[in-house]
Design a protein around this motif. Sequence first.
Motif, PDB file in Angstrom:
ATOM      1  N   VAL A  11       0.846  -1.200   0.000  1.00  0.00           N
ATOM      2  CA  VAL A  11       0.000   0.000   0.000  1.00  0.00           C
ATOM      3  C   VAL A  11       0.878   1.247   0.000  1.00  0.00           C
ATOM      4  O   VAL A  11       0.606   2.206  -0.727  1.00  0.00           O
ATOM      5  N   MET A  12       1.928   1.213   0.796  1.00  0.00           N
ATOM      6  CA  MET A  12       2.839   2.347   0.848  1.00  0.00           C
ATOM      7  C   MET A  12       3.465   2.605  -0.518  1.00  0.00           C
ATOM      8  O   MET A  12       3.547   3.754  -0.957  1.00  0.00           O
ATOM      9  N   GLN A  13       3.873   1.551  -1.192  1.00  0.00           N
ATOM     10  CA  GLN A  13       4.487   1.696  -2.513  1.00  0.00           C
ATOM     11  C   GLN A  13       3.471   2.161  -3.552  1.00  0.00           C
ATOM     12  O   GLN A  13       3.741   3.076  -4.336  1.00  0.00           O
ATOM     13  N   LYS A  14       2.305   1.534  -3.549  1.00  0.00           N
ATOM     14  CA  LYS A  14       1.277   1.851  -4.542  1.00  0.00           C
ATOM     15  C   LYS A  14       0.863   3.317  -4.482  1.00  0.00           C
ATOM     16  O   LYS A  14       0.652   3.955  -5.518  1.00  0.00           O
ATOM     17  N   TYR A  15       0.760   3.861  -3.267  1.00  0.00           N
ATOM     18  CA  TYR A  15       0.275   5.235  -3.102  1.00  0.00           C
ATOM     19  C   TYR A  15       1.383   6.216  -2.715  1.00  0.00           C
ATOM     20  O   TYR A  15       1.095   7.351  -2.352  1.00  0.00           O
ATOM     21  N   ASP A  16       2.621   5.768  -2.813  1.00  0.00           N
ATOM     22  CA  ASP A  16       3.784   6.605  -2.513  1.00  0.00           C
ATOM     23  C   ASP A  16       3.661   7.263  -1.137  1.00  0.00           C
ATOM     24  O   ASP A  16       3.723   8.490  -1.002  1.00  0.00           O
ATOM     25  N   LEU A  17       3.468   6.415  -0.127  1.00  0.00           N
ATOM     26  CA  LEU A  17       3.332   6.893   1.243  1.00  0.00           C
ATOM     27  C   LEU A  17       4.510   6.428   2.087  1.00  0.00           C
ATOM     28  O   LEU A  17       5.009   5.311   1.910  1.00  0.00           O
ATOM     29  N   LEU A  18       4.925   7.273   3.008  1.00  0.00           N
ATOM     30  CA  LEU A  18       5.907   6.877   4.003  1.00  0.00           C
ATOM     31  C   LEU A  18       5.206   6.061   5.087  1.00  0.00           C
ATOM     32  O   LEU A  18       3.980   6.177   5.261  1.00  0.00           O
ATOM     33  N   LYS A  19       5.967   5.300   5.842  1.00  0.00           N
ATOM     34  CA  LYS A  19       5.384   4.496   6.914  1.00  0.00           C
ATOM     35  C   LYS A  19       4.616   5.382   7.898  1.00  0.00           C
ATOM     36  O   LYS A  19       3.511   5.044   8.314  1.00  0.00           O
ATOM     37  N   ILE A  20       5.191   6.519   8.255  1.00  0.00           N
ATOM     38  CA  ILE A  20       4.532   7.410   9.203  1.00  0.00           C
ATOM     39  C   ILE A  20       3.200   7.924   8.643  1.00  0.00           C
ATOM     40  O   ILE A  20       2.234   8.097   9.384  1.00  0.00           O
ATOM     41  N   GLU A  21       3.117   8.126   7.337  1.00  0.00           N
ATOM     42  CA  GLU A  21       1.863   8.596   6.729  1.00  0.00           C
ATOM     43  C   GLU A  21       0.779   7.536   6.834  1.00  0.00           C
ATOM     44  O   GLU A  21      -0.359   7.845   7.208  1.00  0.00           O
ATOM     45  N   ILE A  22       1.106   6.292   6.492  1.00  0.00           N
ATOM     46  CA  ILE A  22       0.092   5.227   6.570  1.00  0.00           C
ATOM     47  C   ILE A  22      -0.279   4.976   8.024  1.00  0.00           C
ATOM     48  O   ILE A  22      -1.437   4.721   8.341  1.00  0.00           O
ATOM     49  N   ASP A  23       0.701   5.076   8.929  1.00  0.00           N
ATOM     50  CA  ASP A  23       0.414   4.899  10.359  1.00  0.00           C
ATOM     51  C   ASP A  23      -0.585   5.948  10.851  1.00  0.00           C
ATOM     52  O   ASP A  23      -1.557   5.624  11.539  1.00  0.00           O
ATOM     53  N   VAL A  24      -0.348   7.202  10.486  1.00  0.00           N
ATOM     54  CA  VAL A  24      -1.241   8.284  10.918  1.00  0.00           C
ATOM     55  C   VAL A  24      -2.623   8.113  10.293  1.00  0.00           C
ATOM     56  O   VAL A  24      -3.642   8.231  10.974  1.00  0.00           O
ATOM     57  N   LEU A  25      -2.659   7.820   9.015  1.00  0.00           N
ATOM     58  CA  LEU A  25      -3.936   7.646   8.323  1.00  0.00           C
ATOM     59  C   LEU A  25      -4.754   6.506   8.937  1.00  0.00           C
ATOM     60  O   LEU A  25      -5.951   6.670   9.215  1.00  0.00           O
ATOM     61  N   MET A  26      -4.114   5.373   9.170  1.00  0.00           N
ATOM     62  CA  MET A  26      -4.824   4.223   9.745  1.00  0.00           C
ATOM     63  C   MET A  26      -5.224   4.495  11.194  1.00  0.00           C
ATOM     64  O   MET A  26      -6.296   4.088  11.636  1.00  0.00           O
ATOM     65  N   PHE A  27      -4.374   5.197  11.925  1.00  0.00           N
ATOM     66  CA  PHE A  27      -4.723   5.561  13.299  1.00  0.00           C
ATOM     67  C   PHE A  27      -5.983   6.419  13.313  1.00  0.00           C
ATOM     68  O   PHE A  27      -6.907   6.173  14.094  1.00  0.00           O
ATOM     69  N   LEU A  28      -6.013   7.435  12.462  1.00  0.00           N
ATOM     70  CA  LEU A  28      -7.179   8.316  12.412  1.00  0.00           C
ATOM     71  C   LEU A  28      -8.445   7.540  12.047  1.00  0.00           C
ATOM     72  O   LEU A  28      -9.511   7.784  12.612  1.00  0.00           O
TER      73      LEU A  28
ATOM     74  N   CYS B 191      -4.549  -5.192   4.734  1.00  0.00           N
ATOM     75  CA  CYS B 191      -3.194  -5.533   5.198  1.00  0.00           C
ATOM     76  C   CYS B 191      -3.177  -5.765   6.705  1.00  0.00           C
ATOM     77  O   CYS B 191      -2.504  -6.686   7.188  1.00  0.00           O
ATOM     78  N   GLN B 192      -3.901  -4.929   7.444  1.00  0.00           N
ATOM     79  CA  GLN B 192      -3.974  -5.120   8.892  1.00  0.00           C
ATOM     80  C   GLN B 192      -4.627  -6.461   9.224  1.00  0.00           C
ATOM     81  O   GLN B 192      -4.169  -7.173  10.114  1.00  0.00           O
ATOM     82  N   LYS B 193      -5.677  -6.809   8.490  1.00  0.00           N
ATOM     83  CA  LYS B 193      -6.338  -8.096   8.726  1.00  0.00           C
ATOM     84  C   LYS B 193      -5.390  -9.252   8.426  1.00  0.00           C
ATOM     85  O   LYS B 193      -5.316 -10.219   9.193  1.00  0.00           O
ATOM     86  N   GLU B 194      -4.644  -9.150   7.336  1.00  0.00           N
ATOM     87  CA  GLU B 194      -3.651 -10.187   7.012  1.00  0.00           C
ATOM     88  C   GLU B 194      -2.636 -10.324   8.141  1.00  0.00           C
ATOM     89  O   GLU B 194      -2.264 -11.433   8.518  1.00  0.00           O
ATOM     90  N   PHE B 195      -2.193  -9.192   8.662  1.00  0.00           N
ATOM     91  CA  PHE B 195      -1.237  -9.216   9.771  1.00  0.00           C
ATOM     92  C   PHE B 195      -1.838  -9.929  10.978  1.00  0.00           C
ATOM     93  O   PHE B 195      -1.219 -10.827  11.563  1.00  0.00           O
ATOM     94  N   TYR B 196      -3.047  -9.531  11.367  1.00  0.00           N
ATOM     95  CA  TYR B 196      -3.683 -10.142  12.539  1.00  0.00           C
ATOM     96  C   TYR B 196      -3.970 -11.621  12.320  1.00  0.00           C
ATOM     97  O   TYR B 196      -3.851 -12.420  13.252  1.00  0.00           O
ATOM     98  N   ASP B 197      -4.324 -11.995  11.106  1.00  0.00           N
ATOM     99  CA  ASP B 197      -4.556 -13.412  10.811  1.00  0.00           C
ATOM    100  C   ASP B 197      -3.289 -14.234  11.038  1.00  0.00           C
ATOM    101  O   ASP B 197      -3.347 -15.345  11.564  1.00  0.00           O
ATOM    102  N   VAL B 198      -2.142 -13.682  10.652  1.00  0.00           N
ATOM    103  CA  VAL B 198      -0.867 -14.363  10.884  1.00  0.00           C
ATOM    104  C   VAL B 198      -0.527 -14.337  12.371  1.00  0.00           C
ATOM    105  O   VAL B 198      -0.159 -15.358  12.964  1.00  0.00           O
ATOM    106  N   PHE B 199      -0.651 -13.179  12.971  1.00  0.00           N
ATOM    107  CA  PHE B 199      -0.264 -12.992  14.367  1.00  0.00           C
ATOM    108  C   PHE B 199      -1.037 -13.922  15.305  1.00  0.00           C
ATOM    109  O   PHE B 199      -0.463 -14.492  16.236  1.00  0.00           O
ATOM    110  N   PHE B 200      -2.335 -14.082  15.056  1.00  0.00           N
ATOM    111  CA  PHE B 200      -3.180 -14.873  15.945  1.00  0.00           C
ATOM    112  C   PHE B 200      -3.494 -16.270  15.404  1.00  0.00           C
ATOM    113  O   PHE B 200      -4.375 -16.955  15.928  1.00  0.00           O
ATOM    114  N   LYS B 201      -2.780 -16.689  14.375  1.00  0.00           N
ATOM    115  CA  LYS B 201      -3.003 -18.009  13.773  1.00  0.00           C
ATOM    116  C   LYS B 201      -2.833 -19.107  14.827  1.00  0.00           C
ATOM    117  O   LYS B 201      -1.942 -19.049  15.670  1.00  0.00           O
TER     118      LYS B 201
END
Length: 148
Positions: free
Chosen positions: A21-38, A104-114
């Motif tokens: 997602v960061m690559q596709k939309y040319d976002l820095l990690k901090i940008e996606i973090d802030v956006l998802m947090f909001l 992406c967050q769901k994929e992460f949680y699916d792995v984390f809590f597998k």
Amino acid sequence: MEILYNLAKTAKLYELKLQPVMQKYDLLKIEIDVLMFLYNNPQFDKASDIVKIRGIAKSHVSKAIDLLYKKGLVDIMQDKMDKRIHHLIILNKANQIIKEGQRCQKEFYDVFFKNMSVEEIELIKSFFRKMNENVKEELKCMHSSFMQ
């Protein structure tokens, strides 16, 4: 030390899951973090909320908000009652990014809590809440003794 090592690996996995997602939309990690947090925490819509809750440096949050604003992904609205307060509003242009970020967050949680039961997941969440409170309390004590 094992806990710290595992937390670092977990953070790396989360970042790697968001990388497309960061690559596709040319976002820095901090940008996606802030956006998802909001998006995930609509009751916390100020830069100071992000700094306090996420523990991210004020300068990093400020830079991310500036970049998101320039990209037309968020708007900044002055509070009607207190002109010193500014609220962050996610704009429609960010909807697709957020949708993909959620996937992406769901994929992460699916792995984390597998392979974990609901009870185990709740227990882990409880442990992390307690650890977080312990760390916050210690940091507060250390900060106040440092300031003296």
